[in-house]
Design a protein around this motif. Sequence first.
Motif, PDB file in Angstrom:
ATOM      1  N   UNK A  22      24.374  48.863  68.192  1.00 37.48           N
ATOM      2  CA  UNK A  22      23.680  47.652  67.785  1.00 37.48           C
ATOM      3  C   UNK A  22      24.142  46.485  68.640  1.00 37.48           C
ATOM      4  N   UNK A  23      23.205  45.879  69.346  1.00 38.05           N
ATOM      5  CA  UNK A  23      23.512  44.717  70.169  1.00 38.05           C
ATOM      6  C   UNK A  23      22.531  43.612  69.863  1.00 38.05           C
ATOM      7  N   UNK A  24      22.232  42.799  70.866  1.00 37.87           N
ATOM      8  CA  UNK A  24      21.240  41.754  70.667  1.00 37.87           C
ATOM      9  C   UNK A  24      20.385  41.628  71.920  1.00 37.87           C
ATOM     10  N   UNK A  25      19.200  41.042  71.738  1.00 32.16           N
ATOM     11  CA  UNK A  25      18.264  40.874  72.840  1.00 32.16           C
ATOM     12  C   UNK A  25      17.755  39.442  72.845  1.00 32.16           C
ATOM     13  N   UNK A  26      17.689  38.872  74.055  1.00 31.09           N
ATOM     14  CA  UNK A  26      17.220  37.497  74.217  1.00 31.09           C
ATOM     15  C   UNK A  26      15.721  37.444  73.983  1.00 31.09           C
ATOM     16  N   UNK A  27      15.297  36.574  73.082  1.00 31.67           N
ATOM     17  CA  UNK A  27      13.877  36.458  72.768  1.00 31.67           C
ATOM     18  C   UNK A  27      13.092  35.894  73.946  1.00 31.67           C
ATOM     19  N   UNK A  28      13.755  35.111  74.797  1.00 35.44           N
ATOM     20  CA  UNK A  28      13.062  34.462  75.904  1.00 35.44           C
ATOM     21  C   UNK A  28      12.870  35.394  77.106  1.00 35.44           C
ATOM     22  N   UNK A  29      13.933  36.096  77.526  1.00 37.32           N
ATOM     23  CA  UNK A  29      13.836  36.868  78.768  1.00 37.32           C
ATOM     24  C   UNK A  29      14.018  38.369  78.557  1.00 37.32           C
ATOM     25  N   UNK A  30      14.435  38.786  77.366  1.00 43.47           N
ATOM     26  CA  UNK A  30      14.527  40.212  77.084  1.00 43.47           C
ATOM     27  C   UNK A  30      15.836  40.860  77.477  1.00 43.47           C
ATOM     28  N   UNK A  31      16.790  40.083  78.009  1.00 41.31           N
ATOM     29  CA  UNK A  31      18.094  40.645  78.374  1.00 41.31           C
ATOM     30  C   UNK A  31      18.792  41.196  77.123  1.00 41.31           C
ATOM     31  N   UNK A  32      19.399  42.394  77.290  1.00 36.28           N
ATOM     32  CA  UNK A  32      20.057  43.042  76.159  1.00 36.28           C
ATOM     33  C   UNK A  32      21.577  42.937  76.312  1.00 36.28           C
ATOM     34  N   UNK A  33      22.251  42.637  75.213  1.00 43.20           N
ATOM     35  CA  UNK A  33      23.709  42.492  75.228  1.00 43.20           C
ATOM     36  C   UNK A  33      24.355  43.462  74.255  1.00 43.20           C
ATOM     37  N   UNK A  34      25.445  44.098  74.705  1.00 44.33           N
ATOM     38  CA  UNK A  34      26.278  44.883  73.818  1.00 44.33           C
ATOM     39  C   UNK A  34      27.726  44.667  74.199  1.00 44.33           C
ATOM     40  N   UNK A  35      28.590  44.231  73.279  1.00 45.92           N
ATOM     41  CA  UNK A  35      28.257  43.812  71.909  1.00 45.92           C
ATOM     42  C   UNK A  35      27.295  42.630  71.888  1.00 45.92           C
ATOM     43  N   UNK A  36      26.743  42.377  70.715  1.00 43.45           N
ATOM     44  CA  UNK A  36      25.769  41.307  70.552  1.00 43.45           C
ATOM     45  C   UNK A  36      26.343  39.974  71.030  1.00 43.45           C
ATOM     46  N   UNK A  37      25.500  39.196  71.717  1.00 37.95           N
ATOM     47  CA  UNK A  37      25.893  37.869  72.184  1.00 37.95           C
ATOM     48  C   UNK A  37      25.119  36.817  71.401  1.00 37.95           C
ATOM     49  N   UNK A  38      25.668  35.609  71.370  1.00 41.25           N
ATOM     50  CA  UNK A  38      24.979  34.507  70.680  1.00 41.25           C
ATOM     51  C   UNK A  38      24.127  33.696  71.645  1.00 41.25           C
TER      52      UNK A  38
END
Length: 147
Positions: A22-38
């Motif tokens: 489980x990570x996070x994805x930027x709503x603007x550009x779609x970049x995926x981060x693991x661990x999740x970034x703010x």
Amino acid sequence: MPGPRLIAPHLLRLDGTRPALLGSRCSACGEVYFPAARGCTRCGGTQLEAFALGDRGRLWSWTVQGFCPKPPYDGAAAEADFQPYGVGYVEMPCGTKVESRLTLADPARLRIGMAMALVLEPYRRAADGTPLHTYAFMPLPGEESRA
Ligand SMILES: [Zn+2]
């Protein structure tokens, strides 16, 4: 029945007993981060949503950890009974590379590009004796013999 207890529940999602990173994805550009970034280091965006990276990837690089890690490592193995373990980067289908333990520490059985599956591994026990699990990647069945 409760699922396995995780050492870092924010890194994993359990579907039944099957884990997904489980990570996070930027709503603007779609970049995926693991661990999740703010925040997004690519476009500066601050709108990130939870994103499941899945449970399959390809081994991108690896090494074998041959000595007991220094603090803050808090695994069960004391220096005396330390067993070498594999560490690697696994490239997920979204392209993000995830650092992870590997279930193998045998250089003869690891190969860059091999298909890997996410599994849970016992890591250490909580103060109350409950086993805590962490994630690791293991080669998919059949991948080792293709080396
Ligand atoms: Zn972005």
